[in-house]
Design a protein around this motif. Structure first.
Motif, PDB file in Angstrom:
ATOM      1  N   MET A   1     -82.601 -43.342 -33.174  1.00 35.71           N
ATOM      2  CA  MET A   1     -82.400 -44.337 -34.228  1.00 35.71           C
ATOM      3  C   MET A   1     -82.014 -45.672 -33.593  1.00 35.71           C
ATOM      4  O   MET A   1     -81.147 -45.717 -32.717  1.00 35.71           O
ATOM      5  CB  MET A   1     -81.309 -43.868 -35.189  1.00 35.71           C
ATOM      6  CG  MET A   1     -81.140 -44.726 -36.419  1.00 35.71           C
ATOM      7  SD  MET A   1     -82.431 -44.490 -37.664  1.00 35.71           S
ATOM      8  CE  MET A   1     -82.077 -42.833 -38.240  1.00 35.71           C
ATOM      9  N   TYR A   2     -82.685 -46.745 -34.006  1.00 36.99           N
ATOM     10  CA  TYR A   2     -82.372 -48.072 -33.476  1.00 36.99           C
ATOM     11  C   TYR A   2     -82.174 -49.026 -34.642  1.00 36.99           C
ATOM     12  O   TYR A   2     -83.103 -49.324 -35.381  1.00 36.99           O
ATOM     13  CB  TYR A   2     -83.497 -48.571 -32.572  1.00 36.99           C
ATOM     14  CG  TYR A   2     -83.144 -49.833 -31.828  1.00 36.99           C
ATOM     15  CD1 TYR A   2     -82.461 -49.784 -30.615  1.00 36.99           C
ATOM     16  CD2 TYR A   2     -83.468 -51.083 -32.341  1.00 36.99           C
ATOM     17  CE1 TYR A   2     -82.123 -50.943 -29.932  1.00 36.99           C
ATOM     18  CE2 TYR A   2     -83.135 -52.248 -31.668  1.00 36.99           C
ATOM     19  CZ  TYR A   2     -82.473 -52.164 -30.462  1.00 36.99           C
ATOM     20  OH  TYR A   2     -82.115 -53.327 -29.779  1.00 36.99           O
ATOM     21  N   LYS A   3     -80.933 -49.451 -34.851  1.00 43.83           N
ATOM     22  CA  LYS A   3     -80.578 -50.382 -35.913  1.00 43.83           C
ATOM     23  C   LYS A   3     -81.127 -49.934 -37.270  1.00 43.83           C
ATOM     24  O   LYS A   3     -81.725 -50.708 -38.019  1.00 43.83           O
ATOM     25  CB  LYS A   3     -81.036 -51.795 -35.567  1.00 43.83           C
ATOM     26  CG  LYS A   3     -80.308 -52.357 -34.349  1.00 43.83           C
ATOM     27  CD  LYS A   3     -80.555 -53.838 -34.147  1.00 43.83           C
ATOM     28  CE  LYS A   3     -79.661 -54.356 -33.027  1.00 43.83           C
ATOM     29  NZ  LYS A   3     -79.866 -55.795 -32.776  1.00 43.83           N
ATOM     30  N   GLY A   4     -80.924 -48.663 -37.552  1.00 44.54           N
ATOM     31  CA  GLY A   4     -81.312 -48.114 -38.841  1.00 44.54           C
ATOM     32  C   GLY A   4     -82.755 -47.675 -38.946  1.00 44.54           C
ATOM     33  O   GLY A   4     -83.172 -47.188 -40.000  1.00 44.54           O
ATOM     34  N   GLN A   5     -83.523 -47.823 -37.873  1.00 38.10           N
ATOM     35  CA  GLN A   5     -84.923 -47.440 -37.880  1.00 38.10           C
ATOM     36  C   GLN A   5     -85.125 -46.241 -36.948  1.00 38.10           C
ATOM     37  O   GLN A   5     -84.737 -46.290 -35.776  1.00 38.10           O
ATOM     38  CB  GLN A   5     -85.803 -48.593 -37.386  1.00 38.10           C
ATOM     39  CG  GLN A   5     -85.671 -49.871 -38.197  1.00 38.10           C
ATOM     40  CD  GLN A   5     -86.315 -49.751 -39.562  1.00 38.10           C
ATOM     41  OE1 GLN A   5     -87.444 -49.294 -39.697  1.00 38.10           O
ATOM     42  NE2 GLN A   5     -85.593 -50.173 -40.596  1.00 38.10           N
ATOM     43  N   SER A   6     -85.725 -45.171 -37.471  1.00 42.82           N
ATOM     44  CA  SER A   6     -86.032 -44.039 -36.605  1.00 42.82           C
ATOM     45  C   SER A   6     -87.272 -44.368 -35.772  1.00 42.82           C
ATOM     46  O   SER A   6     -88.164 -45.087 -36.217  1.00 42.82           O
ATOM     47  CB  SER A   6     -86.249 -42.765 -37.432  1.00 42.82           C
ATOM     48  OG  SER A   6     -87.240 -42.957 -38.423  1.00 42.82           O
ATOM     49  N   ILE A   7     -87.314 -43.823 -34.547  1.00 47.21           N
ATOM     50  CA  ILE A   7     -88.333 -44.208 -33.572  1.00 47.21           C
ATOM     51  C   ILE A   7     -89.087 -42.982 -33.064  1.00 47.21           C
ATOM     52  O   ILE A   7     -88.475 -42.008 -32.606  1.00 47.21           O
ATOM     53  CB  ILE A   7     -87.700 -44.918 -32.358  1.00 47.21           C
ATOM     54  CG1 ILE A   7     -86.749 -46.044 -32.785  1.00 47.21           C
ATOM     55  CG2 ILE A   7     -88.789 -45.428 -31.407  1.00 47.21           C
ATOM     56  CD1 ILE A   7     -87.398 -47.189 -33.496  1.00 47.21           C
ATOM     57  N   THR A   8     -90.414 -43.034 -33.134  1.00 50.48           N
ATOM     58  CA  THR A   8     -91.267 -42.034 -32.505  1.00 50.48           C
ATOM     59  C   THR A   8     -92.058 -42.706 -31.389  1.00 50.48           C
ATOM     60  O   THR A   8     -92.673 -43.758 -31.606  1.00 50.48           O
ATOM     61  CB  THR A   8     -92.266 -41.413 -33.495  1.00 50.48           C
ATOM     62  OG1 THR A   8     -91.562 -40.593 -34.438  1.00 50.48           O
ATOM     63  CG2 THR A   8     -93.292 -40.539 -32.776  1.00 50.48           C
TER      64      THR A   8
END
Length: 224
Positions: A1-8
């Motif tokens: 998670m980066y600043k509220g955004q999940s990352i794939t």
């Protein structure tokens, strides 16, 4: 998670056991999901990737676009990051790239390998071919893109539903950018990155893939 955004992070691989270990070890801990799409490798790519915690998906039919479409279908996060398994793209700079993505308020961010800072990372033939393809794409679709062949992007997964992605081959790289720049609802951006020499054997056939990509651009513009 980066600043509220999940990352794939999605990494298509064909015989990349040498590079994939270094790429995965350098992947930041805030990444929620790493998907390695093994495009029918004959080496230990899958075993190495799985041992380092990646989700490995096997795509038996070889093709750059084919592998990416398989990976996109499996992704679950808000944002998707793509890169190669040969350590040529800067996975260790991912936080900087995500900051740029959020700061620019775009939906699709292309990572340009130019201006090239490592003169050994790309041959003159490939640089020239990339210039021709990028100019041709920019003219046809009336939007300047400096690196139409870059394989590193950050984009919102939600925009995939608005894209018509057909290419199963190397032309997929330019096709996804075309779908982004010609859709007025998708905000497109581009920033330079550090591009490095690859580990392992190159899979690119410069002349064959170059002419096929030129032909694809014409078909995409006038017939699709």
């Amino acid at each position: 998670m980066y600043k509220g955004q999940s990352i794939t992070v999605i990494i298509p691989c064909l015989n990349e056991e040498q590079g994939i270990e270094k790429v995965l070890r350098a992947t930041p801990e805030f990444v929620d999901e790493v998907i390695v799409v093994d495009n029918n490798s004959t080496d230990r790519t899958s075993e190495v990737a799985a041992s380092l915690g990646a989700k490995v998906i096997r795509e038996e039919v070889r093709g750059y676009g084919r592998a990416y479409k398989r990976g996109f279908a499996a992704a679950t996060s808000d944002l998707i990051v793509t890169l190669d398994g040969d350590q040529s793209y800067p996975v260790d700079a991912l936080s900087y790239l995500l900051e740029a993505f959020l700061h620019l308020e775009v939906d699709f961010l292309n990572m340009s390998r130019f201006p090239a800072r490592d003169r050994h990372a790309m041959s003159f033939k490939n640089k020239f071919g990339n210039l021709i393809l990028s100019l041709w794409m920019s003219i046809l679709f009336l939007h300047w893109v400096r690196d139409s062949q870059s394989g590193m992007w950050v984009f919102r997964r939600s925009i995939l539903k608005d894209m018509k992605l057909e290419s199963d081959g190397m032309a997929f790289s330019e096709e996804i950018k075309i779908e982004a720049v010609r859709n007025p609802a998708i905000r497109f951006g581009e920033i330079p990155i550090q591009y490095s020499s690859r580990l392992g054997e190159t899979k690119l056939n410069a002349w064959r893939d170059g002419f096929q990509n030129l032909a694809f651009l014409a078909r995409k513009r006038f017939f699709r």
